[in-house]
Write an enzyme that holds these catalytic residues in place. Structure first.
Site, mmCIF file in Angstrom:
data_model
loop_
_atom_site.group_PDB
_atom_site.id
_atom_site.type_symbol
_atom_site.label_atom_id
_atom_site.label_comp_id
_atom_site.label_asym_id
_atom_site.label_seq_id
_atom_site.Cartn_x
_atom_site.Cartn_y
_atom_site.Cartn_z
ATOM 1 C CB THR A 52 -18.784 6.859 -4.849
ATOM 2 O OG1 THR A 52 -18.590 7.937 -4.669
ATOM 3 C CG2 THR A 52 -18.024 6.292 -3.531
ATOM 4 C CG ASN A 53 -14.917 9.914 -7.348
ATOM 5 O OD1 ASN A 53 -14.691 10.638 -6.372
ATOM 6 N ND2 ASN A 53 -15.762 9.757 -8.177
ATOM 7 C CG HIS A 54 -10.481 7.677 -2.804
ATOM 8 N ND1 HIS A 54 -10.674 7.153 -1.529
ATOM 9 C CD2 HIS A 54 -9.632 6.844 -3.481
ATOM 10 C CE1 HIS A 54 -10.564 5.857 -1.548
ATOM 11 N NE2 HIS A 54 -9.930 5.464 -2.743
#
Ligand code: CTP
Ligand code: CA
Length: 221
Positions: A33-35
């Protein structure tokens, strides 16, 4: 801005907003995933709904609760988001893609937990569809707004995305700046339109930035 917040100046407008990260499964217990926190997209949904718009919010997993009075469509992966966006797209007048979409996903998502073996594990990542690019191909008279989170060459890269994805305008931010980018309650952005007009919005709450974005959308009607 205060006046704009009180006005129901988007009454009945159909606005689709995507928000949050996407989550790409490796196996039932692991993912990439990402931030993205979803804060910018949820602020947009709240602001648009307060201004009278009919809002559909398609969101990856976040810790936020969706604003009341919006149609909420939770999704996990980019392919889920793709399906949800394509399903809702025909009925919309404005599409704002604030989601941080994973460009790649694991080629295979294992059905059972991957057990560790001697030595290293190599994952092959395959390209996800570029949802915004595809919308740009079929947008016709709809208003299409993209986001660009960059670490360098912010304006140059953002301008490239306007052209490539056939956007009306893009919201560009330098995620390395203090008080901007992922997870923060504030942001510093440039609104850049297809005619190369650039407006800088100094550090403001994501809700205020949302109202600026919607002001620009309104000008395009
Ligand atoms: N986007 C999308 N589908 C993807 C990737 C991005 O719809 N598979 C959208 C994002 O929601 C955002 C815009 O495209 O509104 C720009 O995303 P960004 O990641 O900045 O651009 P990319 O074209 O993916 O380029 P890169 O990540 O290489 O900078
Ligand atoms: Ca990307």
């Amino acid at each position: 801005l205060e006046i704009a917040k009180e006005k129901r100046d988007l009454e009945g407008k159909k606005v689709l907003i995507t928000a949050g990260p996407t989550m790409e499964a490796i196996d039932p217990v692991r993912f990439i995933t990402n931030h993205s926190s979803g804060k910018m997209g949820y602020a947009l949904a709240e602001a648009a709904s307060k201004r009278g718009a009919d809002v559909t919010l398609i969101s990856g997993p976040t810790k936020l609760s969706p604003p009341s009075n919006v149609e909420f469509v939770p999704i996990k992966s980019t392919l889920d988001m793709y399906d949800a966006v394509m399903k809702h797209f025909p009925h919309q007048e404005v599409i704002i893609k604030s989601a941080a979409v994973a460009d790649y996903r694991p080629q295979y998502s294992a059905e059972k937990k991957i057990k560790k073996q001697e030595g290293d594990l190599t994952l092959t990542l395959v390209r996800n569809p570029d949802i915004l690019f595809e919308l740009g191909q079929i947008k016709k008279e709809k208003i299409l707004v993209g986001f660009a989170a960059e670490t360098d060459h912010v304006i140059e890269y953002a301008k490239g995305k306007i052209l490539k994805k056939n956007l009306d305008f893009i919201v560009a931010n330098d995620v390395t700046q203090e008080g901007a980018g992922f997870g923060t309650d504030t942001n510093i952005v440039y609104l850049i339109d297809k005619n190369d007009n650039i407006t800088k919005i100094d550090r403001s709450s994501k809700l205020e930035i949302a109202h600026h974005i919607l002001d620009k959308v309104k000008q395009l009607f």
